[in-house]
Design an enzyme around this catalytic site. Structure first.
Site, mmCIF file in Angstrom:
data_model
loop_
_atom_site.group_PDB
_atom_site.id
_atom_site.type_symbol
_atom_site.label_atom_id
_atom_site.label_comp_id
_atom_site.label_asym_id
_atom_site.label_seq_id
_atom_site.Cartn_x
_atom_site.Cartn_y
_atom_site.Cartn_z
ATOM 1 N N SER A 23 51.106 24.084 -17.494
ATOM 2 C CA SER A 23 51.817 24.828 -16.484
ATOM 3 C C SER A 23 53.198 23.068 -16.412
ATOM 4 O O SER A 23 53.427 22.040 -16.360
ATOM 5 C CB SER A 23 51.326 24.155 -15.128
ATOM 6 O OG SER A 23 52.535 24.186 -14.240
ATOM 7 N N GLY A 24 54.376 24.150 -17.070
ATOM 8 C CA GLY A 24 55.805 23.377 -16.671
ATOM 9 C C GLY A 24 55.942 22.936 -15.495
ATOM 10 O O GLY A 24 56.595 22.255 -15.088
ATOM 11 N N LEU A 25 55.705 23.202 -14.617
ATOM 12 C CA LEU A 25 56.094 23.447 -12.903
ATOM 13 C C LEU A 25 55.280 21.681 -12.883
ATOM 14 O O LEU A 25 55.546 21.261 -12.389
ATOM 15 C CB LEU A 25 55.633 24.222 -12.186
ATOM 16 C CG LEU A 25 55.202 24.208 -10.535
ATOM 17 C CD1 LEU A 25 56.505 23.095 -10.034
ATOM 18 C CD2 LEU A 25 54.504 25.163 -9.722
ATOM 19 N N ASP A 35 61.223 22.121 -11.626
ATOM 20 C CA ASP A 35 60.638 22.744 -12.024
ATOM 21 C C ASP A 35 62.481 23.657 -13.173
ATOM 22 O O ASP A 35 61.776 24.510 -13.008
ATOM 23 C CB ASP A 35 59.675 23.733 -12.235
ATOM 24 C CG ASP A 35 58.929 24.879 -13.489
ATOM 25 O OD1 ASP A 35 59.298 24.810 -14.345
ATOM 26 O OD2 ASP A 35 58.704 26.088 -12.497
ATOM 27 N N ASP A 62 52.964 26.308 -21.760
ATOM 28 C CA ASP A 62 53.622 26.665 -20.604
ATOM 29 C C ASP A 62 55.361 26.202 -21.247
ATOM 30 O O ASP A 62 55.849 25.492 -20.769
ATOM 31 C CB ASP A 62 53.487 26.263 -19.354
ATOM 32 C CG ASP A 62 55.374 27.020 -18.152
ATOM 33 O OD1 ASP A 62 55.840 27.670 -18.917
ATOM 34 O OD2 ASP A 62 55.290 27.542 -17.261
ATOM 35 N N ASP A 64 57.937 28.053 -20.413
ATOM 36 C CA ASP A 64 59.768 27.777 -20.016
ATOM 37 C C ASP A 64 60.072 28.530 -20.871
ATOM 38 O O ASP A 64 59.943 30.228 -21.591
ATOM 39 C CB ASP A 64 60.295 26.571 -19.747
ATOM 40 C CG ASP A 64 59.867 25.977 -18.653
ATOM 41 O OD1 ASP A 64 58.560 26.164 -18.096
ATOM 42 O OD2 ASP A 64 60.222 25.007 -18.548
ATOM 43 N N GLU A 91 59.116 32.855 -21.944
ATOM 44 C CA GLU A 91 59.689 33.658 -20.760
ATOM 45 C C GLU A 91 60.842 34.493 -20.800
ATOM 46 O O GLU A 91 61.609 33.447 -21.386
ATOM 47 C CB GLU A 91 59.589 33.378 -19.039
ATOM 48 C CG GLU A 91 60.029 32.473 -18.842
ATOM 49 C CD GLU A 91 59.446 31.475 -17.576
ATOM 50 O OE1 GLU A 91 60.979 31.545 -16.286
ATOM 51 O OE2 GLU A 91 58.602 31.013 -17.703
ATOM 52 N N LYS A 97 65.803 27.510 -16.968
ATOM 53 C CA LYS A 97 65.321 28.391 -16.057
ATOM 54 C C LYS A 97 64.817 27.614 -14.843
ATOM 55 O O LYS A 97 65.429 26.181 -14.572
ATOM 56 C CB LYS A 97 63.710 28.435 -16.745
ATOM 57 C CG LYS A 97 63.003 27.284 -17.083
ATOM 58 C CD LYS A 97 61.984 26.623 -15.819
ATOM 59 C CE LYS A 97 61.267 27.989 -15.133
ATOM 60 N NZ LYS A 97 60.076 27.181 -16.007
ATOM 61 N N ASN A 99 61.962 27.897 -11.726
ATOM 62 C CA ASN A 99 61.273 27.933 -11.285
ATOM 63 C C ASN A 99 61.104 30.023 -10.816
ATOM 64 O O ASN A 99 62.035 30.401 -9.722
ATOM 65 C CB ASN A 99 60.126 27.378 -9.974
ATOM 66 C CG ASN A 99 58.770 28.085 -9.835
ATOM 67 O OD1 ASN A 99 58.856 28.736 -9.231
ATOM 68 N ND2 ASN A 99 58.420 27.140 -10.957
ATOM 69 N N SER A 100 60.397 31.013 -11.057
ATOM 70 C CA SER A 100 60.451 32.550 -10.721
ATOM 71 C C SER A 100 60.115 32.909 -9.075
ATOM 72 O O SER A 100 60.421 33.039 -8.663
ATOM 73 C CB SER A 100 59.120 32.742 -11.166
ATOM 74 O OG SER A 100 59.293 32.968 -12.638
ATOM 75 N N ARG A 135 56.366 36.434 -21.369
ATOM 76 C CA ARG A 135 56.082 36.631 -20.508
ATOM 77 C C ARG A 135 57.135 37.891 -19.335
ATOM 78 O O ARG A 135 58.400 36.872 -19.642
ATOM 79 C CB ARG A 135 56.332 34.646 -19.567
ATOM 80 C CG ARG A 135 56.429 34.948 -17.772
ATOM 81 C CD ARG A 135 55.603 33.928 -17.774
ATOM 82 N NE ARG A 135 56.856 33.217 -15.848
ATOM 83 C CZ ARG A 135 56.503 31.828 -15.363
ATOM 84 N NH1 ARG A 135 55.336 31.594 -15.797
ATOM 85 N NH2 ARG A 135 57.151 32.101 -14.518
ATOM 86 N N HIS A 166 53.624 39.579 -14.594
ATOM 87 C CA HIS A 166 54.412 38.305 -13.679
ATOM 88 C C HIS A 166 54.455 39.165 -12.056
ATOM 89 O O HIS A 166 55.292 40.037 -12.399
ATOM 90 C CB HIS A 166 55.569 37.231 -13.573
ATOM 91 C CG HIS A 166 55.209 36.176 -13.065
ATOM 92 N ND1 HIS A 166 53.679 35.886 -12.591
ATOM 93 C CD2 HIS A 166 55.966 34.677 -12.977
ATOM 94 C CE1 HIS A 166 53.700 34.043 -12.132
ATOM 95 N NE2 HIS A 166 54.993 33.897 -11.932
#
Length: 513
Positions: A23-25, A35, A62, A64, A91, A97, A99-100, A135, A166
């Site tokens: 995970s990037g986060l 993130d 991930d 990103d 993504e 980026k 975080n979503s 993504r 997502h």
């Protein structure tokens, strides 16, 4: 399952998952960063290298946004291939980026430009099995289902091996609507962080390929570390936390210390292993024991106290074990150990029992009582000491009520409470009759002698014998006399051992292990 370093990757594999989500986060969080591409892609590669070394599971990274444009993507993919990474997910957002789950209506990448990133990634992979997952962030950013499908189809046509759709809705309605219209044209990957209550079987029925549990190892570790840190800060003690956290032994197991020990035996010059003499001749029973069962054979969670003690010795590489038995000797058994008998146990002391084993004391030797348990790190600390003779002393022993004679220790240097205090302490006297002002702690019944120290020990046993004192001498007298002739190093510890003398001790021993 999400992982963010080598240890968490090992835990994912141990739990039985089929793959790792890097995970990037959580990788950023483990570095103390946001993130938001604050961790450079080279820093991410460093973490991934440790993760790839730590597990045999395939790792999906991930990635990103790909850390930039098509050029960054293709270089990143090549570097992932060099590290044996199984795939990357990128993504369709802008670099750097966000975080979503932060903010609303985040801007998306131009479809044609993002397709170029996908093509560049696929053209740069060095392994035919490498997977690139595209993504789609359209639903997260507030766009329509039609836009999400349009993007997914374009990315699939550009060469993406799978589509990650997502959603931040609390239900999986958007996901099921997408999969129904998508028609399984390419594998679908989901991240049900927000709609976690949906049964997984429904995802299977919808034809979804892969579920990513995206950040839960990091989140659970934060909760556990915060609680542990607060307790230790409040208590200024480890008493409340020691029994609820993973053992140091578990860390050694997960990180593969057993393999290192085997490799050391294969590749390093052989070093004579330490031997041990276990003094288990004295009488004594605990309530509820069979009349013919000596104390060292009491059951501790399915193993005798003696076997538990021997297990700790063997884990530290001390495998040549001699047991001096006496009281109800027929019941004292330990597989793989040498048995010697003190048939005069009722009329002699501990030094006489040790003298029964004097011919085995020829090199580095550990001497230990047969009714004690201790954490392995205590023994390891003695074995790695440069002192010729070193004994383990519990500083907490000065604060406990005594139910009988104890091996109290007076030394030339007290424990300061600071583990950075390197000033060596040496034994001056040991015994039950010390005045309180002199007491620095209690001997744990554990000592280690180098090859030279073992010679000193045999000489002192011979001196006691020549003076007619050996029959009645105990270990405190023997060590006190030894300290008068040679330096006997005192190593201080704070708890983490047990002298099993009472039913209360027995109950603690069953929790201790």
């Amino acid at each position: 399952m999400e992982a963010h370093d080598g240890m968490s990757a090992k835990i994912v594999q141990e739990a039985g998952f089929r793959g790792v989500w890097a995970s990037g986060l959580t990788t950023s969080a483990a570095l103390g960063l946001r993130d938001s591409n604050e961790a450079s892609w080279t820093q991410v590669l460093d973490v991934l290298e440790y993760m790839a070394d730590a597990t045999t599971l395939p790792i999906l990274v991930d990635g990103d946004t790909g850390h930039g444009n098509f050029n960054n993507v293709r270089r990143f993919v090549r570097k992932l291939g060099e590290r044996g990474i199984a795939g990357v997910c990128i993504e369709d957002k802008l670099f750097p980026k966000t975080n979503s789950f932060l903010g609303e209506a985040q801007p998306l990448a131009d479809v044609a430009e993002f397709c170029g990133r996908i093509k560049a990634g696929k053209d740069s992979q060095t392994d035919d099995d490498f997977v690139l997952v595209a993504r789609v962030e359209a639903l997260i950013s507030g766009h329509s289902m039609e836009e999400a499908l349009r993007r997914a189809e374009a990315y699939h046509a550009a060469g993406a091996d799978a589509i990650l759709i997502h959603s931040k809705k609390s239900t999986a309605e958007e996901i099921f609507a997408f999969t129904e219209r998508w028609g399984n044209r390419a594998p679908v990957v989901i991240v049900p962080t927000m709609y976690y209550s949906t049964p997984t079987e429904l995802f299977r029925q919808a034809g979804i390929s892969t579920i990513i549990w995206a950040n839960h190892l990091m989140r659970s570790s934060i909760a556990a570390m915060r609680e542990t840190a607060q307790r230790i800060h409040e208590d200024e003690s480890l008493v409340r936390v020691e029994g609820s956290v993973a053992t140091v032994k578990d860390i050694f197991r997960i990180t593969g210390n057993a393999e290192l020990e085997e490799a050391e035996r294969r590749y390093l010059p052989a070093k004579p292993a330490a031997a041990a003499v276990v003094l288990a001749a004295a009488g004594g029973s605990l309530g509820g024991q069979a009349p013919d069962q000596p104390k060292c054979m009491v059951d501790i969670r399915g193993q005798s106290l003696l076997k538990r003690l021997a297990g700790t010795l063997r884990e530290s590489g001390v495998r040549d074990i001699t047991v001096v038995r006496g009281d109800r000797k027929e019941a004292v058994a330990l597989q793989g150990a040498r048995m010697l008998d003190n048939d005069r146990h009722a009329e002699t002391g501990e030094a006489w029992s040790l003298a029964c084993a004097r011919e085995t004391i020829r090199g580095e030797t550990v001497v230990v009582y047969g009714d004690v348990l201790f954490r392995r790190y205590i023994l390891d600390s003695l074995l790695t000491s440069s002192a010729e003779v070193v004994i383990a002393v519990d500083t907490l022993g000065t604060n406990e009520a005594s139910s009988g004679p104890r091996d109290l220790v007076a030394a030339d240097h007290r424990f300061s409470g600071d583990y950075l205090d390197d000033a060596p302490a040496h034994l001056r006297q040991m015994g039950a009759g010390l005045v309180p002002e002199e007491v620095c702690g209690e001997w744990m019944g554990l000592a280690r002698f180098s090859a030279r120290g073992a010679e000193w020990l045999r000489e002192e046993i011979a001196a006691l014998e020549a003076e007619g004192l050996l029959e009645q001498a105990d270990m405190p007298l023997l060590l006190t006399r030894l300290a008068a002739r040679h330096p006997v190093r005192v190593k201080y510890f704070t708890g983490h051992w047990l002298d099993v003398d009472t039913l209360t001790d027995l109950a603690e021993a069953r929790n201790f292990t």
